[in-house]
Motif scaffolding. Sequence first.
Motif, PDB file in Angstrom:
ATOM      1  N   PRO A 166       0.790  -1.239   0.000  1.00 27.56           N
ATOM      2  CA  PRO A 166       0.000   0.000   0.000  1.00 27.56           C
ATOM      3  C   PRO A 166       0.816   1.281   0.000  1.00 27.56           C
ATOM      4  CG  PRO A 166      -0.021  -1.025   2.161  1.00 27.56           C
ATOM      5  CD  PRO A 166       0.622  -2.012   1.239  1.00 27.56           C
ATOM      6  N   THR A 167       2.129   1.195   0.241  1.00 28.56           N
ATOM      7  CA  THR A 167       2.941   2.418   0.241  1.00 28.56           C
ATOM      8  C   THR A 167       3.885   2.497  -0.952  1.00 28.56           C
ATOM      9  OG1 THR A 167       4.659   1.375   1.614  1.00 28.56           O
ATOM     10  CG2 THR A 167       2.884   2.540   2.760  1.00 28.56           C
ATOM     11  N   SER A 168       3.835   1.517  -1.851  1.00 27.69           N
ATOM     12  CA  SER A 168       4.843   1.456  -2.916  1.00 27.69           C
ATOM     13  C   SER A 168       4.711   2.589  -3.927  1.00 27.69           C
ATOM     14  CB  SER A 168       4.762   0.113  -3.645  1.00 27.69           C
ATOM     15  OG  SER A 168       3.530  -0.024  -4.328  1.00 27.69           O
ATOM     16  N   SER A 169       3.524   3.193  -4.038  1.00 24.98           N
ATOM     17  CA  SER A 169       3.326   4.272  -5.012  1.00 24.98           C
ATOM     18  C   SER A 169       3.428   5.658  -4.380  1.00 24.98           C
ATOM     19  CB  SER A 169       1.951   4.120  -5.677  1.00 24.98           C
ATOM     20  OG  SER A 169       1.876   2.920  -6.404  1.00 24.98           O
ATOM     21  N   LEU A 170       3.850   5.714  -3.126  1.00 31.34           N
ATOM     22  CA  LEU A 170       3.856   6.989  -2.407  1.00 31.34           C
ATOM     23  C   LEU A 170       5.244   7.603  -2.342  1.00 31.34           C
ATOM     24  CD1 LEU A 170       1.609   6.067   0.673  1.00 31.34           C
ATOM     25  CD2 LEU A 170       0.914   7.135  -1.478  1.00 31.34           C
ATOM     26  N   ASP A 171       5.278   8.930  -2.332  1.00 25.55           N
ATOM     27  CA  ASP A 171       6.521   9.624  -2.038  1.00 25.55           C
ATOM     28  C   ASP A 171       6.925   9.308  -0.597  1.00 25.55           C
ATOM     29  OD1 ASP A 171       6.562  10.803  -4.537  1.00 25.55           O
ATOM     30  OD2 ASP A 171       5.429  12.562  -3.867  1.00 25.55           O
ATOM     31  N   PRO A 172       8.226   9.262  -0.315  1.00 26.70           N
ATOM     32  CA  PRO A 172       8.681   8.860   1.023  1.00 26.70           C
ATOM     33  C   PRO A 172       8.044   9.637   2.168  1.00 26.70           C
ATOM     34  CG  PRO A 172      10.537   8.930  -0.487  1.00 26.70           C
ATOM     35  CD  PRO A 172       9.353   9.472  -1.242  1.00 26.70           C
ATOM     36  N   VAL A 178       0.149   6.722   5.975  1.00 25.80           N
ATOM     37  CA  VAL A 178      -0.576   5.511   5.583  1.00 25.80           C
ATOM     38  C   VAL A 178      -0.232   4.359   6.526  1.00 25.80           C
ATOM     39  CG1 VAL A 178      -0.871   3.790   3.755  1.00 25.80           C
ATOM     40  CG2 VAL A 178      -0.779   6.228   3.186  1.00 25.80           C
ATOM     41  N   LEU A 179       1.034   4.228   6.888  1.00 20.81           N
ATOM     42  CA  LEU A 179       1.428   3.165   7.810  1.00 20.81           C
ATOM     43  C   LEU A 179       0.728   3.325   9.161  1.00 20.81           C
ATOM     44  CD1 LEU A 179       5.266   2.761   7.131  1.00 20.81           C
ATOM     45  CD2 LEU A 179       3.357   1.463   6.173  1.00 20.81           C
ATOM     46  N   LYS A 180       0.537   4.554   9.596  1.00 25.10           N
ATOM     47  CA  LYS A 180      -0.159   4.785  10.866  1.00 25.10           C
ATOM     48  C   LYS A 180      -1.590   4.251  10.806  1.00 25.10           C
ATOM     49  CE  LYS A 180      -1.554   8.381  14.144  1.00 25.10           C
ATOM     50  NZ  LYS A 180      -2.967   7.933  14.176  1.00 25.10           N
ATOM     51  N   VAL A 181      -2.273   4.496   9.686  1.00 26.04           N
ATOM     52  CA  VAL A 181      -3.646   4.017   9.536  1.00 26.04           C
ATOM     53  C   VAL A 181      -3.677   2.490   9.503  1.00 26.04           C
ATOM     54  CG1 VAL A 181      -5.632   3.937   7.979  1.00 26.04           C
ATOM     55  CG2 VAL A 181      -4.468   6.110   8.408  1.00 26.04           C
ATOM     56  N   ILE A 182      -2.740   1.883   8.767  1.00 21.70           N
ATOM     57  CA  ILE A 182      -2.698   0.418   8.696  1.00 21.70           C
ATOM     58  C   ILE A 182      -2.429  -0.172  10.078  1.00 21.70           C
ATOM     59  CG2 ILE A 182      -1.479  -1.566   7.718  1.00 21.70           C
ATOM     60  CD1 ILE A 182      -0.933   0.170   5.244  1.00 21.70           C
ATOM     61  N   LYS A 183      -1.554   0.462  10.832  1.00 22.00           N
ATOM     62  CA  LYS A 183      -1.265  -0.016  12.186  1.00 22.00           C
ATOM     63  C   LYS A 183      -2.513   0.044  13.057  1.00 22.00           C
ATOM     64  CE  LYS A 183       2.139   0.401  15.888  1.00 22.00           C
ATOM     65  NZ  LYS A 183       3.398   1.065  16.324  1.00 22.00           N
ATOM     66  N   ASP A 184      -3.292   1.111  12.915  1.00 22.51           N
ATOM     67  CA  ASP A 184      -4.539   1.232  13.672  1.00 22.51           C
ATOM     68  C   ASP A 184      -5.517   0.121  13.283  1.00 22.51           C
ATOM     69  OD1 ASP A 184      -3.575   3.464  14.951  1.00 22.51           O
ATOM     70  OD2 ASP A 184      -4.619   4.899  13.672  1.00 22.51           O
ATOM     71  N   VAL A 185      -5.587  -0.186  11.982  1.00 26.17           N
ATOM     72  CA  VAL A 185      -6.470  -1.260  11.508  1.00 26.17           C
ATOM     73  C   VAL A 185      -6.028  -2.595  12.096  1.00 26.17           C
ATOM     74  CG1 VAL A 185      -7.219  -2.570   9.485  1.00 26.17           C
ATOM     75  CG2 VAL A 185      -7.088  -0.079   9.375  1.00 26.17           C
ATOM     76  N   ALA A 186      -4.732  -2.868  12.014  1.00 27.87           N
ATOM     77  CA  ALA A 186      -4.210  -4.142  12.504  1.00 27.87           C
ATOM     78  C   ALA A 186      -4.443  -4.303  14.002  1.00 27.87           C
ATOM     79  CB  ALA A 186      -2.719  -4.250  12.185  1.00 27.87           C
ATOM     80  N   SER A 187      -4.281  -3.216  14.747  1.00 28.40           N
ATOM     81  CA  SER A 187      -4.441  -3.296  16.201  1.00 28.40           C
ATOM     82  C   SER A 187      -5.901  -3.414  16.618  1.00 28.40           C
ATOM     83  CB  SER A 187      -3.803  -2.073  16.868  1.00 28.40           C
ATOM     84  OG  SER A 187      -4.471  -0.885  16.491  1.00 28.40           O
ATOM     85  N   SER A 188      -6.829  -3.182  15.676  1.00 33.99           N
ATOM     86  CA  SER A 188      -8.255  -3.274  16.000  1.00 33.99           C
ATOM     87  C   SER A 188      -8.759  -4.714  16.006  1.00 33.99           C
ATOM     88  CB  SER A 188      -9.077  -2.454  15.001  1.00 33.99           C
ATOM     89  OG  SER A 188      -9.106  -3.084  13.728  1.00 33.99           O
ATOM     90  N   GLY A 189      -7.917  -5.654  15.567  1.00 27.44           N
ATOM     91  CA  GLY A 189      -8.299  -7.061  15.601  1.00 27.44           C
ATOM     92  C   GLY A 189      -8.777  -7.627  14.286  1.00 27.44           C
ATOM     93  N   ILE A 190      -8.800  -6.817  13.222  1.00 37.46           N
ATOM     94  CA  ILE A 190      -9.197  -7.325  11.908  1.00 37.46           C
ATOM     95  C   ILE A 190      -8.077  -8.202  11.353  1.00 37.46           C
ATOM     96  CG2 ILE A 190      -9.793  -6.711   9.530  1.00 37.46           C
ATOM     97  CD1 ILE A 190     -10.938  -4.113  10.551  1.00 37.46           C
ATOM     98  N   THR A 191      -8.421  -9.397  10.928  1.00 36.19           N
ATOM     99  CA  THR A 191      -7.445 -10.279  10.306  1.00 36.19           C
ATOM    100  C   THR A 191      -6.873  -9.584   9.073  1.00 36.19           C
ATOM    101  OG1 THR A 191      -8.746 -12.171  11.049  1.00 36.19           O
ATOM    102  CG2 THR A 191      -7.079 -12.589   9.357  1.00 36.19           C
TER     103      THR A 191
END
Length: 245
Positions: A166-172, A178-191
């Motif tokens: 999900p970050t491969s097309s983004l400027d550094p 985006v990683l912060k949002v993904i981390k929030d999703v992962a920590s919410s318990g969604i597989t």
Amino acid sequence: MLELNNITLSYGSNPILKGVDLSVKRGDVVSIIGPSGTGKTTLLRCINYLAKPSAGTIQLDQIRMDYQSPDKAAIQAIRLRTAMVFQQFNVFKNMTVLENVMDPLIVIQRKTKQQARDIAVQELERVGLGAKLDHYPSQLSGGQLQRTGIARALAVRPDVMLFDEPTSSLDPELVGEVLKVIKDVASSGITSLLVTHEMQFAKSISNRIVFMDQGVVAAQGSPTEMFDNPTLPRLAQFLSSERAF
């Protein structure tokens, strides 16, 4: 929860997946790493049948399908329970941010416009885009576009989230948001299954790391086992090359 067995796929005479097995428990966060061209994205796309294996089986809870005799009802059932976040955002340019997130709720889940709007607003606020509801994709940064894609995926209330680099097309400078949002999703318990080249991020959010090489799962284990104590020479070589950049 999710079982993939003997997943086999070739493009012409070029084998991409060579009998891949993968087991994912409910609530797992699994990061799939490995060199480019080893079948990571293809494996992810096999789950919702965007890529079509020539052999193997998939089971998502009680839904089971043999890829040699694909069943439309099973494909639809699996797609309704999974959601994918793509490398290239895949948002509709002629729709606002809000409309992009509402669209699958109305078209696929047959919700009313008001129901779809309520859910879409909730998920857009969750990813930090509550102030961008009426903006069009051309008015957004790459990070905001990807967060729109994540909100759209979350809105359908999936059992399994599939993140394809999900970050491969983004400027550094946009990767972090985006990683912060993904981390929030992962920590919410969604597989969640995540294909990524962000090694430190994979280590921090995953309970299991899968290393693919030349179309097979070459190694898997906990983040500590895989990153701090790799026993497979090919994995150690790969991690060394990633750290060099």
